[in-house]
Design an enzyme around this catalytic site. Structure first.
Site, short mmCIF file in Angstrom:
data_model
loop_
_atom_site.label_atom_id
_atom_site.label_comp_id
_atom_site.label_asym_id
_atom_site.label_seq_id
_atom_site.Cartn_x
_atom_site.Cartn_y
_atom_site.Cartn_z
N ASP A 15 0.97 -1.07 -0.14
CA ASP A 15 0.00 -0.02 0.03
C ASP A 15 0.83 1.42 0.13
O ASP A 15 2.04 1.06 0.31
CB ASP A 15 -0.72 0.09 1.09
CG ASP A 15 -1.81 1.33 1.27
OD1 ASP A 15 -2.04 1.70 0.08
OD2 ASP A 15 -2.15 1.71 2.39
N SER A 16 0.34 2.47 -0.20
CA SER A 16 1.05 3.53 -0.12
C SER A 16 1.49 4.09 1.34
O SER A 16 2.43 4.82 1.54
CB SER A 16 0.30 4.52 -0.73
OG SER A 16 -1.04 4.94 0.02
N CYS A 78 -4.06 -1.21 -2.05
CA CYS A 78 -4.24 0.43 -2.33
C CYS A 78 -5.05 0.69 -3.39
O CYS A 78 -4.84 -0.02 -4.48
CB CYS A 78 -3.06 0.67 -2.59
SG CYS A 78 -2.95 2.79 -2.87
N ASN A 79 -6.22 1.41 -3.21
CA ASN A 79 -7.21 1.53 -4.29
C ASN A 79 -6.61 2.21 -5.56
O ASN A 79 -6.94 1.83 -6.75
CB ASN A 79 -8.40 2.08 -3.65
CG ASN A 79 -9.42 1.34 -2.79
OD1 ASN A 79 -10.17 0.69 -3.14
ND2 ASN A 79 -8.86 1.14 -1.55
N GLU A 158 -4.77 9.34 8.98
CA GLU A 158 -3.23 9.23 9.15
C GLU A 158 -3.08 10.09 10.36
O GLU A 158 -2.26 9.39 11.33
CB GLU A 158 -2.57 9.87 7.84
CG GLU A 158 -2.36 9.37 6.88
CD GLU A 158 -1.28 8.15 7.35
OE1 GLU A 158 -0.21 8.22 7.78
OE2 GLU A 158 -1.46 6.91 6.71
N CYS A 193 -10.95 3.41 -0.39
CA CYS A 193 -9.62 3.99 -0.26
C CYS A 193 -9.22 3.00 1.20
O CYS A 193 -10.20 2.97 2.07
CB CYS A 193 -9.58 5.43 0.33
SG CYS A 193 -8.24 5.73 0.91
N HIS A 195 -7.74 3.44 3.63
CA HIS A 195 -7.80 4.39 4.95
C HIS A 195 -9.10 4.79 5.43
O HIS A 195 -9.01 5.09 6.79
CB HIS A 195 -7.20 6.02 4.51
CG HIS A 195 -5.63 6.04 4.68
ND1 HIS A 195 -4.98 5.30 3.70
CD2 HIS A 195 -4.70 6.50 5.49
CE1 HIS A 195 -3.50 5.62 3.93
NE2 HIS A 195 -3.55 6.14 4.80
N1 DGL Z 1 -3.85 3.85 -0.13
C1 DGL Z 1 -4.80 4.76 -0.77
C2 DGL Z 1 -6.08 4.12 -1.42
O1 DGL Z 1 -6.48 3.16 -1.10
C3 DGL Z 1 -5.06 6.05 -0.07
C4 DGL Z 1 -4.11 6.75 0.42
C5 DGL Z 1 -3.02 7.63 -0.64
O2 DGL Z 1 -3.53 8.56 -1.31
O3 DGL Z 1 -1.90 6.95 -0.92
O4 DGL Z 1 -6.38 4.76 -2.46
#
Ligand code: DGL
Length: 279
Positions: A15-16, A78-79, A158, A193, A195
């Protein structure tokens, strides 16, 4: 016939940042005998406001790093990275199976609300690509899909401000146009997302009980199990110590990863649990 050494390899997830830990949590519940290696690209979070070119480059680097760790399957948890890079990574890493979170999320929404009115909360990049709109309509032509970028919700998650007045106020600001008229209220809100699942209480408080809240973590775990099974790669027995292994990697900020990530994973973490790596 798959060899035992193939079956014993870990599942890779990236994931990011820490949001994908919600997917890891569902995977560990569904596949308790598997080992997992999770990579959070915390040095470059957020992905959602970056260009598709940058997101693709970051996703490629994260995926290659995990491939070098000899994984048996890759989950793009990560979406944003799923929306931008799934097809490229599936092609580049073949024959390694690669799965994203958008299709399982779309499937969960269509199953919960057939011919429904869906509101997708996601990052700017995911919304700009209409990743959920396309995935849902390919499963259900009668679906009505609206997609809303909610970057402030990533920052709230976050920061750990997931409940109470501030979280609900920001969620209300985003959602109120969709809830103003009774006849156009969404049947489902899709947490597009990784998060957003930890903001579920604030979203529920604003949306009320008449709207389903859909999270792709559970359906992704089911899809991962099916994919592993179709490749004969499911580990049926626990490891020799009776526990599955977990390795946590990040590209920056072990202490912050542990503090925020513990909330997403539902288990307390300390900085020493997280190894910093360079992609
Ligand atoms: N992990 C990202 C998602 O699921 C959200 C956070 C980001 O923008 O990196 O889209």
């Amino acid at each position: 016939m798959t060899s035992d050494s193939e079956i014993m390899k870990p599942v890779g997830i990236f994931d990011s940042g820490v949001g994908g830990l919600t997917v890891l949590k569902a995977l560990r519940e569904r596949l308790p005998n598997e080992d997992f290696v999770y990579l959070g690209d915390t040095a470059r979070l957020p992905y959602g406001t970056k260009s598709a070119t940058s997101i693709l480059r970051y996703a490629r680097q994260a995926a290659r790093h995990l491939k070098l760790r000899d994984i048996k399957l890759l989950v793009i948890a990560c979406n944003t990275a799923s929306a931008v890079a799934l097809l490229e990574l599936q092609e580049e890493l073949a024959p390694l199976p690669v799965i994203g979170v958008v299709k399982p999320g779309a499937f969960a929404a269509v199953e919960a609300c057939p011919a429904g009115r869906h509101l997708v909360l996601a990052t700017e990049a995911t919304v700009n690509l209409h990743a959920y709109g396309d995935a849902i309509r390919s499963l259900d032509e009668a679906a009505d899909v609206r997609e809303l970028p909610c970057e402030l919700l990533v920052a709230l998650a976050e920061e750990g401000w997931t409940k109470g007045e501030i979280a609900e106020g920001i969620v209300r600001e985003y959602l109120h146009p969709f809830f103003a008229a009774e006849q156009s209220r969404p049947d489902s809100i899709i947490l597009g997302c990784t998060h957003f699942p930890i903001l579920r209480p604030a979203i529920r408080a604003v949306a009320g009980d008449g709207t389903r809240i859909i999270d792709s973590a559970g359906t992704t775990a089911t899809a991962v199990e099916e994919l592993l099974r179709s490749h004969g790669l499911v580990r049926e027995e626990p490891g020799s110590d009776g526990r599955s292994g977990l390795e946590l990697l990040a590209t920056d900020g072990a202490r912050r990863f542990a503090r925020v990530g513990g909330t997403f994973l539902g288990t307390a973490l300390v900085a020493a649990d997280v190894r910093i790596v360079d992609l």
